[in-house]
Scaffold this motif. Structure first.
Motif, PDB file in Angstrom:
ATOM      1  N   ALA A   1      -7.859   2.539  -3.468  1.00 50.93           N
ATOM      2  CA  ALA A   1      -7.902   3.413  -2.285  1.00 50.93           C
ATOM      3  C   ALA A   1      -7.666   2.525  -1.070  1.00 50.93           C
ATOM      4  CB  ALA A   1      -9.270   4.094  -2.207  1.00 50.93           C
ATOM      5  N   LEU A   2      -6.511   2.714  -0.438  1.00 54.66           N
ATOM      6  CA  LEU A   2      -6.058   1.739   0.558  1.00 54.66           C
ATOM      7  C   LEU A   2      -6.143   2.264   1.981  1.00 54.66           C
ATOM      8  CD1 LEU A   2      -2.844   0.726  -1.438  1.00 54.66           C
ATOM      9  CD2 LEU A   2      -5.095  -0.371  -1.516  1.00 54.66           C
ATOM     10  N   HIS A   3      -6.495   1.348   2.897  1.00 55.77           N
ATOM     11  CA  HIS A   3      -6.454   1.679   4.325  1.00 55.77           C
ATOM     12  C   HIS A   3      -6.264   0.391   5.113  1.00 55.77           C
ATOM     13  CE1 HIS A   3     -10.587   0.279   3.997  1.00 55.77           C
ATOM     14  NE2 HIS A   3     -10.763   0.392   5.303  1.00 55.77           N
ATOM     15  N   GLY A   4      -5.873   0.540   6.369  1.00 55.87           N
ATOM     16  CA  GLY A   4      -5.716  -0.647   7.221  1.00 55.87           C
ATOM     17  C   GLY A   4      -4.464  -1.424   6.876  1.00 55.87           C
ATOM     18  N   THR A   5      -4.629  -2.753   6.727  1.00 61.19           N
ATOM     19  CA  THR A   5      -3.477  -3.597   6.403  1.00 61.19           C
ATOM     20  C   THR A   5      -3.694  -4.205   5.022  1.00 61.19           C
ATOM     21  OG1 THR A   5      -4.608  -5.273   7.698  1.00 61.19           O
ATOM     22  CG2 THR A   5      -2.738  -4.201   8.747  1.00 61.19           C
ATOM     23  N   VAL A   6      -2.845  -3.815   4.110  1.00 58.53           N
ATOM     24  CA  VAL A   6      -2.968  -4.263   2.724  1.00 58.53           C
ATOM     25  C   VAL A   6      -1.943  -5.376   2.538  1.00 58.53           C
ATOM     26  CG1 VAL A   6      -2.883  -3.519   0.320  1.00 58.53           C
ATOM     27  CG2 VAL A   6      -3.601  -1.921   2.108  1.00 58.53           C
ATOM     28  N   LEU A   7      -2.391  -6.606   2.691  1.00 56.50           N
ATOM     29  CA  LEU A   7      -1.433  -7.697   2.769  1.00 56.50           C
ATOM     30  C   LEU A   7      -1.711  -8.773   1.725  1.00 56.50           C
ATOM     31  CD1 LEU A   7      -1.342  -8.215   6.657  1.00 56.50           C
ATOM     32  CD2 LEU A   7       0.234  -6.882   5.255  1.00 56.50           C
ATOM     33  N   GLY A   8      -0.654  -9.463   1.337  1.00 56.92           N
ATOM     34  CA  GLY A   8      -0.778 -10.627   0.466  1.00 56.92           C
ATOM     35  C   GLY A   8      -1.575 -10.309  -0.792  1.00 56.92           C
ATOM     36  N   GLY A   9      -2.636 -11.108  -1.024  1.00 58.60           N
ATOM     37  CA  GLY A   9      -3.487 -10.921  -2.200  1.00 58.60           C
ATOM     38  C   GLY A   9      -4.053  -9.510  -2.277  1.00 58.60           C
ATOM     39  N   GLY A  10      -4.202  -8.850  -1.131  1.00 59.87           N
ATOM     40  CA  GLY A  10      -4.702  -7.474  -1.110  1.00 59.87           C
ATOM     41  C   GLY A  10      -3.728  -6.531  -1.777  1.00 59.87           C
ATOM     42  N   LEU A  11      -2.447  -6.706  -1.458  1.00 56.52           N
ATOM     43  CA  LEU A  11      -1.441  -5.843  -2.083  1.00 56.52           C
ATOM     44  C   LEU A  11      -1.272  -6.222  -3.561  1.00 56.52           C
ATOM     45  CD1 LEU A  11       0.588  -3.572  -1.872  1.00 56.52           C
ATOM     46  CD2 LEU A  11       2.295  -5.195  -1.051  1.00 56.52           C
ATOM     47  N   GLU A  12      -1.414  -7.505  -3.854  1.00 52.92           N
ATOM     48  CA  GLU A  12      -1.300  -7.924  -5.260  1.00 52.92           C
ATOM     49  C   GLU A  12      -2.426  -7.307  -6.095  1.00 52.92           C
ATOM     50  OE1 GLU A  12      -0.896 -12.143  -4.163  1.00 52.92           O
ATOM     51  OE2 GLU A  12       0.993 -12.136  -5.287  1.00 52.92           O
ATOM     52  N   LEU A  13      -3.609  -7.220  -5.488  1.00 50.82           N
ATOM     53  CA  LEU A  13      -4.732  -6.558  -6.161  1.00 50.82           C
ATOM     54  C   LEU A  13      -4.407  -5.070  -6.365  1.00 50.82           C
ATOM     55  CD1 LEU A  13      -7.711  -6.156  -7.065  1.00 50.82           C
ATOM     56  CD2 LEU A  13      -8.361  -6.124  -4.650  1.00 50.82           C
ATOM     57  N   ALA A  14      -3.905  -4.438  -5.309  1.00 52.82           N
ATOM     58  CA  ALA A  14      -3.593  -3.002  -5.391  1.00 52.82           C
ATOM     59  C   ALA A  14      -2.537  -2.737  -6.467  1.00 52.82           C
ATOM     60  CB  ALA A  14      -3.113  -2.500  -4.043  1.00 52.82           C
ATOM     61  N   MET A  15      -1.576  -3.657  -6.604  1.00 52.84           N
ATOM     62  CA  MET A  15      -0.489  -3.433  -7.572  1.00 52.84           C
ATOM     63  C   MET A  15      -0.929  -3.672  -9.012  1.00 52.84           C
ATOM     64  SD  MET A  15       2.982  -4.688  -5.631  1.00 52.84           S
ATOM     65  CE  MET A  15       2.539  -6.404  -5.476  1.00 52.84           C
ATOM     66  N   ALA A  16      -2.047  -4.387  -9.181  1.00 49.73           N
ATOM     67  CA  ALA A  16      -2.578  -4.568 -10.537  1.00 49.73           C
ATOM     68  C   ALA A  16      -3.374  -3.337 -10.973  1.00 49.73           C
ATOM     69  CB  ALA A  16      -3.443  -5.820 -10.593  1.00 49.73           C
ATOM     70  N   CYS A  17      -3.693  -2.458  -9.991  1.00 48.07           N
ATOM     71  CA  CYS A  17      -4.370  -1.199 -10.337  1.00 48.07           C
ATOM     72  C   CYS A  17      -3.331  -0.227 -10.905  1.00 48.07           C
ATOM     73  CB  CYS A  17      -5.043  -0.613  -9.102  1.00 48.07           C
ATOM     74  SG  CYS A  17      -6.299  -1.713  -8.407  1.00 48.07           S
ATOM     75  N   HIS A  18      -3.818   0.838 -11.513  1.00 46.56           N
ATOM     76  CA  HIS A  18      -2.887   1.749 -12.189  1.00 46.56           C
ATOM     77  C   HIS A  18      -2.294   2.804 -11.258  1.00 46.56           C
ATOM     78  CE1 HIS A  18      -5.613   0.694 -15.832  1.00 46.56           C
ATOM     79  NE2 HIS A  18      -4.655  -0.203 -15.670  1.00 46.56           N
ATOM     80  N   TYR A  19      -3.065   3.181 -10.234  1.00 49.10           N
ATOM     81  CA  TYR A  19      -2.624   4.191  -9.265  1.00 49.10           C
ATOM     82  C   TYR A  19      -3.062   3.730  -7.881  1.00 49.10           C
ATOM     83  CZ  TYR A  19      -2.279   7.003 -13.505  1.00 49.10           C
ATOM     84  OH  TYR A  19      -1.960   7.455 -14.757  1.00 49.10           O
ATOM     85  N   ARG A  20      -2.335   4.183  -6.861  1.00 54.27           N
ATOM     86  CA  ARG A  20      -2.676   3.794  -5.485  1.00 54.27           C
ATOM     87  C   ARG A  20      -2.599   5.004  -4.565  1.00 54.27           C
ATOM     88  NH1 ARG A  20      -0.628   0.010  -8.308  1.00 54.27           N
ATOM     89  NH2 ARG A  20       1.153   1.382  -8.615  1.00 54.27           N
TER      90      ARG A  20
END
Ligand SMILES: NC(=O)c1ccc[n+]([C@@H]2O[C@H](COP(=O)([O-])OP(=O)(O)OC[C@H]3O[C@@H](n4cnc5c(N)ncnc54)[C@H](O)[C@@H]3O)[C@@H](O)[C@H]2O)c1
Length: 710
Positions: free
Chosen positions: A95-114
């Motif tokens: 569940a994303l908000h704000g600025t999803v950058l670098g390692g944050g986006l890499e974490l989000a992309m390892a999840c199954h849904y965003r």
């Protein structure tokens, strides 16, 4: 156990909650917390799905960059945790908000849904630090958005917004803004919808990158372009190779490619330099004597005196940030001309698509012209950018001291004059400081903020903070001739002129300096800035008794002015101009031959003057001056000096600025070469005398990177 990341249970749903203010950066402790939470979730078979959610104003906004420089750093722990999240047998939703950058986006992309709140920004900015996303960002992003957009995003480092992320498949659904709890609630509903529809894990690694519009030679072309345009940087070419691996190899093989190339980038001197600048920018905001919790003076309205080259650009900075500006001139014509240039500037940006079509009108509406200095009475900050003349500026300072309301800050954009004298003239020295913008003032990022002897701490703190609001890199300088940047420029220009009189051509000098990565050598730079402007500064300084007793000092630029060779604007200076193109001019050689004769300077064949000598003679005295500036506490830190040169003078970021470069070269070598040129040239004027600090540092075995040493 780390409480920076914890597992909470909402019915049958697990929520991995990250809490590491202010931006939830991935420190080793956060990673450990995530790992523990995943362990717990794995063990708890009652839980049907996992939501990853962060507290505060943003999801994870990046990795912990300080970690990259620690011995033994490796991305493996975090990457392993991401692999475990991805392989979980129940759905994982970010569940994303704000600025999803670098390692944050890499974490989000390892999840199954965003899912993401509208307005969220997502990106991989690692390239700006000379590295590449090393936690499978280069492998997962192409699998989600296709190779073309992924390459674009990773090479530029620029984030995309949530709408584009939805469009490209990076996120699955958008959520209306409504606060953090609302986002979590929405995520829990989304999970129920997924479960209701019988959806299970959907692993990014198992996807095939979309290759639409990717021709057979796509990656070869991209590699060639990265080489020609960004050849000095370690990351771009390696990023192309990583994305190519994602597009053509199985995930594990791509993973190995990324790990090897990431390590090459991380260890490169260029990335070390760029990371140094990142930290220098943060450190520059810490000002001795200004407490961290100082109360800033509110700046709701700004006044600018003078609508010339600098005044117009300065005003644009504030209008761009939505702050209204009153601009005062001496005549209606000057005012109209100044505002006309600003309008044209805005319209040109809109025509290029850099501004929305209605932006120029909106920003112009924030600018009010006036011919009455009394109209500045309601401004919270007034910056004078009138002619560079002590008498005029003193008079203006005095006037502003009377007109400005109590509590207003008064600033001078002077490039060379004594800010303490102007501060006294204003009658309100505590409210007074220098704000030295660089030309073009609406473009250049550097703002040298000159602290007068009496400048109040809250005045200084307010302007440093304001500088960041308008997108500048603020660096505080003490009062001295030329402040940090122009003072260091002086020996650089001095040597470039001596080299010309000794037989080096402007093109040869510029070529040597440009080989370091500066966009322009000293001769082209002055031709652009105006040799008349440069010569006048020397002449004024001479009148004030600030020049060495040496008639050959800066003789070339003064001669050029006398001959009407003002540079590009008159079609001739150190070069002749064919349009904007500099062409070598034999006349310049004749002028230099005559000057050499006049001043008893021995000429050499230009082929006997090596690039190495040019670089050493122009750049080492500049570094030496930097050391003197530190010694005199004009600058607080070597990193501040580096920021000045990178953001104000085009010094290449991949060299980290002159003081960082000095560490790379070795202080001993620099000192030895200063001594060498001093003895070779008979140092009557002290041009080559070493800064005491340099000798001290060599004796103590210090580097600028170790500052402060004691
Ligand atoms: N041009 C640069 O590259 C540069 C860079 C950094 C700093 N500076 C400094 O900025 C200041 C302005 O330089 P510039 O290049 O914009 O000069 P400029 O000659 O282009 O503009 C100065 C303007 O001030 C106006 N002016 C003069 N006296 C005035 C007064 N009493 N009230 C209101 N307006 C008045 C003039 O009419 C003129 O339009 C100088 O102190 C200069 O040293 C210039």
């Amino acid at each position: 156990m780390s409480d920076l990341a914890t597992l909470q249970v909402h019915g049958t749903i697990g929520v991995l909650r990250i809490h590491n203010p202010p931006v939830n950066a991935l420190s080793p402790k956060v990673v450990q917390g995530i790992k523990n939470a995943v362990d717990q979730f794995e063990a708890d078979r009652r839980l049907q799905a996992l939501v990853v959610h962060a507290d505060g104003r943003t999801f994870v906004a990046g990795g912990d960059i300080a970690e990259f420089s620690k011995p033994g750093f490796e991305a493996k722990t975090f990457n392993g945790t991401l692999a475990r999240i991805e392989s979980l047998d129940r759905p994982v939703i970010a569940a994303l908000h704000g600025t999803v950058l670098g390692g944050g986006l890499e974490l989000a992309m390892a999840c199954h849904y965003r899912i993401a709140v509208e307005g969220t920004r997502l990106g991989l900015p690692e390239v700006l630090l000379g590295i590449l996303p090393g936690s499978l960002g280069t492998q997962r992003l192409p699998r989600l958005v296709g190779a073309r957009l992924a390459l674009d995003m990773i090479l530029s480092g620029k984030p995309i917004d949530a709408a584009k992320a939805l469009d490209s498949g990076l996120v699955d659904a958008l959520v209306e803004p409504g606060g953090n709890d609302a986002l979590l609630e929405r995520a829990l509903v989304y999970v129920q919808e997924l479960l209701g529809a019988g959806k299970g894990p959907r692993r990014t690694r198992d996807r095939t990158p979309a290759m639409e519009g990717i021709e057979a030679d796509f990656f070869d072309k991209a590699l060639a372009e990265a080489k020609t345009k960004k050849g000095a940087y370690p990351a771009p070419q390696r990023i192309v190779r990583c994305v190519q691996a994602a597009a053509t190899l199985p995930f594990e093989e791509g993973e190995a490619v990324e790990a090897a190339l990431f390590e090459e980038c991380r260890a490169s001197p260029q990335s070390v330099a760029m990371r140094h600048l990142f930290f220098a920018e943060r450190a520059a905001g810490k000002i001795p004597g200004v407490p961290a919790d100082f109360t800033a003076r509110p700046i709701r309205k700004v006044g600018v005196l003078g609508a010339g080259t600098m005044g117009g650009g300065i005003a644009m900075n504030f209008a761009n940030a939505g702050i209204p500006v009153t601009i005062v001139e001496t005549s209606a014509e000057a005012l109209e001309r100044g505002l006309g240039i600003v309008r044209k500037n805005y319209e040109a940006s809109a025509a290029k698509g850099k501004l929305r079509p209605d932006d120029p009108a909106k920003r112009m509406a924030l600018l009010t012209g006036s011919l009455r200095v009394e109209d500045l009475a309601d401004c919270d900050l007034v910056i004078e950018a009138v002619f560079e003349n002590m008498d005029i500026k003193k008079q203006v300072a005095k006037q502003l001291g009377t007109v400005c309301k109590a509590g207003a800050i008064i600033a001078s954009n002077t490039s060379t004059l004594d800010v303490n004298i102007l501060a006294q003239a204003s009658g309100r020295p505590a409210d007074f400081l220098g704000t030295h913008f660089f030309s073009p003032a609406n473009v250049m990022r550097l703002l040298e903020i000159v602290r007068g002897d009496a400048t109040a701490p809250d005045v200084l703190g307010t302007v440093v903070k304001l500088a960041r609001t308008i997108g500048k890199v603020p660096v505080v300088s003490g009062v001295c001739y030329g402040f940090i940047g122009n003072r260091m420029l002086e020996p650089y220009l001095r040597e470039s002129e001596f080299l010309m009189m000794e037989g080096a051509s402007p093109a040869q000098i510029d070529g040597a300096i440009q080989s370091l990565g500066l966009p322009m050598g000293p001769c082209r730079m002055l031709d652009l800035a105006g040799l008349d402007v440069a010569a006048k500064v020397v002449i004024e300084r001479g009148k004030a008794g600030g020049l060495p007793d040496d008639p050959s000092y800066r003789a070339v630029v003064q001669k050029m002015m006398a001959l009407g060779r003002f540079g590009q604007k008159t079609g001739a200076g150190y070069y002749r101009y064919d349009g904007r193109n500099p062409v070598p001019d034999l006349e310049v050689e004749r002028i230099c031959v005559a000057l050499a004769e006049q001043h008893g300077i021995t000429r050499r064949k230009s082929s006997d003057i090596s690039d190495e000598e040019i670089i050493e003679r122009c750049v080492y005295p500049l570094i030496n001056e930097g050391a003197k500036i530190l010694e005199e506490e004009i600058a607080y830190r070597p990193g501040d000096i580096d920021l000045v040169w990178v953001n104000g003078y085009g010094f290449p970021d991949f060299r980290g600025g002159p003081m960082h470069m000095a560490d790379t070269i070795g202080l001993q070598k620099i000192a030895a070469r200063l001594d060498h040129y001093g003895s070779q040239r008979g140092d009557r004027h002290g041009y080559w005398s070493r800064a005491g600090l340099l000798t001290e540092m060599i004796t103590g075995g210090h580097r600028f990177a170790d500052w402060p040493f004691n």
